[in-house]
Design a protein around this motif. Structure first.
Motif, mmCIF file in Angstrom:
data_model
loop_
_atom_site.group_PDB
_atom_site.id
_atom_site.type_symbol
_atom_site.label_atom_id
_atom_site.label_comp_id
_atom_site.label_asym_id
_atom_site.label_seq_id
_atom_site.Cartn_x
_atom_site.Cartn_y
_atom_site.Cartn_z
ATOM 1 N N ASP A 175 -56.034 45.228 117.076
ATOM 2 C CA ASP A 175 -55.353 44.147 117.661
ATOM 3 C C ASP A 175 -55.306 42.977 116.227
ATOM 4 O O ASP A 175 -56.138 42.828 115.406
ATOM 5 C CB ASP A 175 -56.234 43.340 118.669
ATOM 6 N N PHE A 176 -54.366 42.315 116.133
ATOM 7 C CA PHE A 176 -54.100 41.380 114.900
ATOM 8 C C PHE A 176 -53.738 40.060 115.433
ATOM 9 O O PHE A 176 -52.861 40.093 116.639
ATOM 10 C CB PHE A 176 -52.781 41.861 114.004
ATOM 11 N N THR A 177 -54.341 38.867 115.210
ATOM 12 C CA THR A 177 -53.971 37.734 115.704
ATOM 13 C C THR A 177 -53.632 36.755 114.347
ATOM 14 O O THR A 177 -54.571 36.826 113.500
ATOM 15 C CB THR A 177 -54.955 36.916 116.341
ATOM 16 N N SER A 178 -52.421 35.913 114.257
ATOM 17 C CA SER A 178 -52.021 35.237 113.047
ATOM 18 C C SER A 178 -53.091 34.038 112.816
ATOM 19 O O SER A 178 -53.496 33.370 113.892
ATOM 20 C CB SER A 178 -50.814 34.889 113.126
ATOM 21 N N THR A 179 -53.069 33.763 111.710
ATOM 22 C CA THR A 179 -53.906 32.322 111.543
ATOM 23 C C THR A 179 -52.875 31.391 110.603
ATOM 24 O O THR A 179 -53.318 30.270 110.711
ATOM 25 C CB THR A 179 -55.328 32.621 110.616
ATOM 26 N N SER A 180 -52.023 32.006 109.921
ATOM 27 C CA SER A 180 -51.126 31.163 109.414
ATOM 28 C C SER A 180 -49.981 32.212 108.837
ATOM 29 O O SER A 180 -49.921 33.291 108.992
ATOM 30 C CB SER A 180 -51.721 30.622 108.068
ATOM 31 N N LEU A 181 -48.888 31.308 108.728
ATOM 32 C CA LEU A 181 -47.490 31.742 108.178
ATOM 33 C C LEU A 181 -46.903 30.872 107.239
ATOM 34 O O LEU A 181 -46.809 29.780 107.413
ATOM 35 C CB LEU A 181 -46.481 31.738 109.568
#
Length: 190
Positions: free
Chosen positions: A102-108
């Motif tokens: 599982d991956f969850t973004s923190t910044s883009l």
């Protein structure tokens, strides 16, 4: 005054509702591919055939969007059943104990047209680490079959499997520590 506040509240709710687009990947057209080097001389490629990407897209400023993706470890497919079963075992992914990545973004961060640096936390084999990936917007089109707008995104990156304790008894000369990943996703609005 009450009526004005009521109208403003409805307007603000409407604007915020339309400013976010919830995109969900189409399972039939989405997967994550990985590549490792075997014995230092040959690339071996496989897929996680069941992978989901969700984007809570901020339509006004895409860099404020939130991304999550998940892969079903039991869907690993290298086209060799014995190898797939070994990769699912405790020697590598231990799919019985850790069935998903599982991956969850923190910044883009936008780096150039349609390309972004995607940072977030990846959980694999029970270990969570920050990773940096590349997100590429491939475009959109109206799907003639369902008449929905379909969006294409690609995720690229490299990981060190040792950081996630995957295959610790298999040294890098046998199976490279560096793993290349490529996720291809078609998404539609929910």
């Amino acid at each position: 005054m009450k009526k004005l506040l009521s109208i403003l509240t409805v307007f603000m709710f409407t604007v915020s509702t339309f400013a976010q687009l919830n995109l969900k990947s189409d399972a039939a057209h989405s997967r994550i591919q990985f590549t490792v080097t075997h014995l230092g001389i040959n690339d071996i490629t496989g897929n996680f055939d069941k992978a989901d990407l969700t984007i809570k897209a901020d339509e006004k400023n895409f860099v404020n969007s939130k991304l999550t993706f998940s892969a079903d470890v039991n869907s690993i497919n290298t086209h060799i059943e014995a190898r797939d079963n070994h990769l699912k075992s405790a020697d590598f992914f231990d799919a019985a104990k850790f069935p998903t990545m599982d991956f969850t973004s923190t910044s883009l961060t936008k780096t150039k047209k349609d390309q972004y640096t995607l940072k977030g936390n990846l959980t694999m084999h029970g270990v969570t680490k920050p990773v940096t990936l590349t997100l590429i917007y491939k475009g959109s089109t109206v799907n003639a079959m369902n008449k929905k707008t379909t969006y294409g995104y690609q995720v690229l990156g490299t990981l060190n499997r040792s950081e996630f304790n995957v295959g610790p008894n298999f040294p890098a000369p046998m199976i490279s520590d560096l793993v290349s990943i490529k996720g291809d996703f078609e998404l539609t609005a929910e």
